[in-house]
Design a protein around this motif. Structure first.
Motif, short mmCIF file in Angstrom:
data_model
loop_
_atom_site.label_atom_id
_atom_site.label_comp_id
_atom_site.label_asym_id
_atom_site.label_seq_id
_atom_site.Cartn_x
_atom_site.Cartn_y
_atom_site.Cartn_z
N GLY A 129 0.78 -1.23 0.00
CA GLY A 129 0.00 0.00 0.00
C GLY A 129 0.81 1.28 0.00
N ALA A 130 2.11 1.21 -0.22
CA ALA A 130 2.94 2.42 -0.23
C ALA A 130 2.74 3.24 -1.50
CB ALA A 130 4.42 2.05 -0.09
N ARG A 131 2.30 2.58 -2.58
CA ARG A 131 2.07 3.22 -3.88
C ARG A 131 1.07 2.35 -4.64
NH1 ARG A 131 6.94 1.42 -2.97
NH2 ARG A 131 7.82 3.48 -2.70
N PRO A 132 0.53 2.82 -5.74
CA PRO A 132 -0.39 1.97 -6.51
C PRO A 132 0.26 0.64 -6.88
CG PRO A 132 -0.49 4.22 -7.32
CD PRO A 132 0.65 4.17 -6.33
N GLU A 133 -0.54 -0.42 -6.85
CA GLU A 133 -0.04 -1.78 -7.08
C GLU A 133 -0.83 -2.44 -8.20
OE1 GLU A 133 -0.58 -3.68 -3.31
OE2 GLU A 133 0.88 -2.39 -2.32
N TYR A 134 -0.11 -3.24 -8.99
CA TYR A 134 -0.72 -4.02 -10.07
C TYR A 134 -0.33 -5.47 -9.88
CZ TYR A 134 -1.29 0.61 -12.04
OH TYR A 134 -1.63 1.93 -12.21
N GLU A 135 -1.30 -6.35 -9.91
CA GLU A 135 -1.03 -7.79 -9.75
C GLU A 135 -0.02 -8.28 -10.78
OE1 GLU A 135 -2.13 -10.46 -7.54
OE2 GLU A 135 -2.30 -8.59 -6.42
N GLU A 136 -0.15 -7.79 -12.00
CA GLU A 136 0.79 -8.14 -13.06
C GLU A 136 1.25 -6.83 -13.72
OE1 GLU A 136 -1.12 -11.11 -15.51
OE2 GLU A 136 -0.89 -12.64 -13.95
N GLU A 137 1.18 -6.76 -15.03
CA GLU A 137 1.60 -5.56 -15.77
C GLU A 137 0.59 -4.44 -15.61
OE1 GLU A 137 3.86 -3.14 -17.54
OE2 GLU A 137 4.61 -5.18 -17.67
#
Length: 140
Positions: A129-137
């Motif tokens: 949760g420190a920055r936006p996250e994407y499961e993959e690309e």
């Protein structure tokens, strides 16, 4: 080292290179973006929990020195110093960008990654949760 560029007088140049100095780069201005990648290839190539990259427009990066190239995917090319084995840069042939490893810059504290990719492979001890996250690309 921050230096002023002759062709872009107000642009800052950041330099860096491999561990032995045989490969060097000069990046002009600010990167398009910076990111952390937790994909298995980045983890294995860097020998670390993730890869961290500053992504520049191809025309904003000058390079010198030889590299060895590995086609890591249909679109991905990873370039290494043939002397010390350091990651020199990464590129996707479908994009007009160069991904420079943040740890290869001569200075620290230059770039704050804006997002994380492939978090499905992130080590559980790393903060979430420190920055936006994407499961993959991430979508382009």
């Amino acid at each position: 080292m921050n230096v002023e560029s002759d062709d872009k007088p107000s642009a800052v140049i950041h330099e860096g290179g491999c561990a032995c100095g045989a490969f060097r780069f000069r990046a002009t201005g600010r990167p398009i973006r910076a990111s952390l990648c937790h994909c298995m290839t980045c983890r294995q190539v860097h020998g670390s929990a993730f890869g961290a990259y500053a992504i520049y427009a191809r025309g904003d990066v000058q390079m010198s020195g030889a590299v060895s190239t590995w086609r890591s995917s249909d679109d991905g090319r990873r370039h290494f110093c043939p002397v010390c084995g350091s990651v020199a840069y990464m590129e996707f042939v479908s994009r007009d960008e160069i991904d420079l490893p943040i740890g290869a810059f001569d200075e620290t504290g230059l770039f704050d990654p804006q997002y994380e990719l492939w978090v499905k492979h992130r080590e559980p001890w790393l903060p979430k949760g420190a920055r936006p996250e994407y499961e993959e690309e991430r979508p382009h």
